[in-house]
Design a protein around this motif. Sequence first.
Motif, PDB file in Angstrom:
ATOM      1  N   MET A 172      -6.636  -3.714   2.757  1.00 55.37           N
ATOM      2  CA  MET A 172      -6.362  -2.449   3.395  1.00 55.37           C
ATOM      3  C   MET A 172      -6.235  -1.334   2.357  1.00 55.37           C
ATOM      4  O   MET A 172      -6.633  -0.219   2.623  1.00 55.37           O
ATOM      5  CB  MET A 172      -5.066  -2.610   4.211  1.00 55.37           C
ATOM      6  N   LEU A 173      -5.664  -1.669   1.225  1.00 56.26           N
ATOM      7  CA  LEU A 173      -5.507  -0.682   0.160  1.00 56.26           C
ATOM      8  C   LEU A 173      -6.873  -0.195  -0.329  1.00 56.26           C
ATOM      9  O   LEU A 173      -7.056   1.005  -0.550  1.00 56.26           O
ATOM     10  CB  LEU A 173      -4.694  -1.294  -0.997  1.00 56.26           C
ATOM     11  N   TYR A 174      -7.810  -1.131  -0.440  1.00 54.96           N
ATOM     12  CA  TYR A 174      -9.154  -0.746  -0.893  1.00 54.96           C
ATOM     13  C   TYR A 174      -9.855   0.163   0.126  1.00 54.96           C
ATOM     14  O   TYR A 174     -10.571   1.081  -0.252  1.00 54.96           O
ATOM     15  CB  TYR A 174     -10.005  -1.990  -1.168  1.00 54.96           C
ATOM     16  N   LEU A 175      -9.611  -0.095   1.372  1.00 59.49           N
ATOM     17  CA  LEU A 175     -10.198   0.744   2.421  1.00 59.49           C
ATOM     18  C   LEU A 175      -9.635   2.158   2.341  1.00 59.49           C
ATOM     19  O   LEU A 175     -10.386   3.148   2.425  1.00 59.49           O
ATOM     20  CB  LEU A 175      -9.927   0.120   3.802  1.00 59.49           C
ATOM     21  N   CYS A 176      -8.352   2.283   2.157  1.00 50.20           N
ATOM     22  CA  CYS A 176      -7.726   3.621   2.018  1.00 50.20           C
ATOM     23  C   CYS A 176      -8.234   4.330   0.768  1.00 50.20           C
ATOM     24  O   CYS A 176      -8.529   5.531   0.799  1.00 50.20           O
ATOM     25  CB  CYS A 176      -6.210   3.490   1.954  1.00 50.20           C
ATOM     26  N   LEU A 177      -8.354   3.611  -0.332  1.00 51.81           N
ATOM     27  CA  LEU A 177      -8.882   4.222  -1.561  1.00 51.81           C
ATOM     28  C   LEU A 177     -10.344   4.656  -1.383  1.00 51.81           C
ATOM     29  O   LEU A 177     -10.733   5.723  -1.857  1.00 51.81           O
ATOM     30  CB  LEU A 177      -8.755   3.247  -2.733  1.00 51.81           C
ATOM     31  N   ALA A 178     -11.125   3.843  -0.682  1.00 54.65           N
ATOM     32  CA  ALA A 178     -12.531   4.193  -0.435  1.00 54.65           C
ATOM     33  C   ALA A 178     -12.630   5.439   0.441  1.00 54.65           C
ATOM     34  O   ALA A 178     -13.432   6.341   0.170  1.00 54.65           O
ATOM     35  CB  ALA A 178     -13.266   3.016   0.209  1.00 54.65           C
ATOM     36  N   ILE A 179     -11.810   5.522   1.473  1.00 48.81           N
ATOM     37  CA  ILE A 179     -11.821   6.703   2.350  1.00 48.81           C
ATOM     38  C   ILE A 179     -11.356   7.927   1.578  1.00 48.81           C
ATOM     39  O   ILE A 179     -11.936   9.020   1.700  1.00 48.81           O
ATOM     40  CB  ILE A 179     -10.950   6.446   3.599  1.00 48.81           C
ATOM     41  N   CYS A 180     -10.325   7.794   0.764  1.00 49.66           N
ATOM     42  CA  CYS A 180      -9.857   8.924  -0.055  1.00 49.66           C
ATOM     43  C   CYS A 180     -10.927   9.363  -1.046  1.00 49.66           C
ATOM     44  O   CYS A 180     -11.138  10.565  -1.266  1.00 49.66           O
ATOM     45  CB  CYS A 180      -8.581   8.545  -0.797  1.00 49.66           C
TER      46      CYS A 180
END
Length: 120
Positions: A1-9
């Motif tokens: 989930m952290l990687y998804l948030c970083l990718a969206i950011c």
Amino acid sequence: MLYLCLAICAMFLTFAIGRYLSAKTRLVEKTIDETIARKLSASPIKTELSRLKEENGVMRNLLTDMVENEASLAQASYMSEADKARAIEARTTRRREIFGEALLVLRRPRERSASRQLNI
């Protein structure tokens, strides 16, 4: 989930930076265009071009007047002799007026070019 948030950011940040740079580029292009327009508006070439356009319009109007004046007696076939005489007199008078206007227009550029030669 952290990687998804970083990718969206990262995608949002990339998009925002792209919009910022494109807006800055448009602003610089607009400034350059305004500077060029300002320089050209004060250009002697543009001033001369506008003067020539005006003189071209005046000469065109004179030619149109000459043609209309000469064609004014084309309908004279159905006129009485008195009307024909008046029409001929009116055409002659108008021809003199047009001739005077043409002389005035033709003398104007010579005066300008003479004043330019004196300023050099």
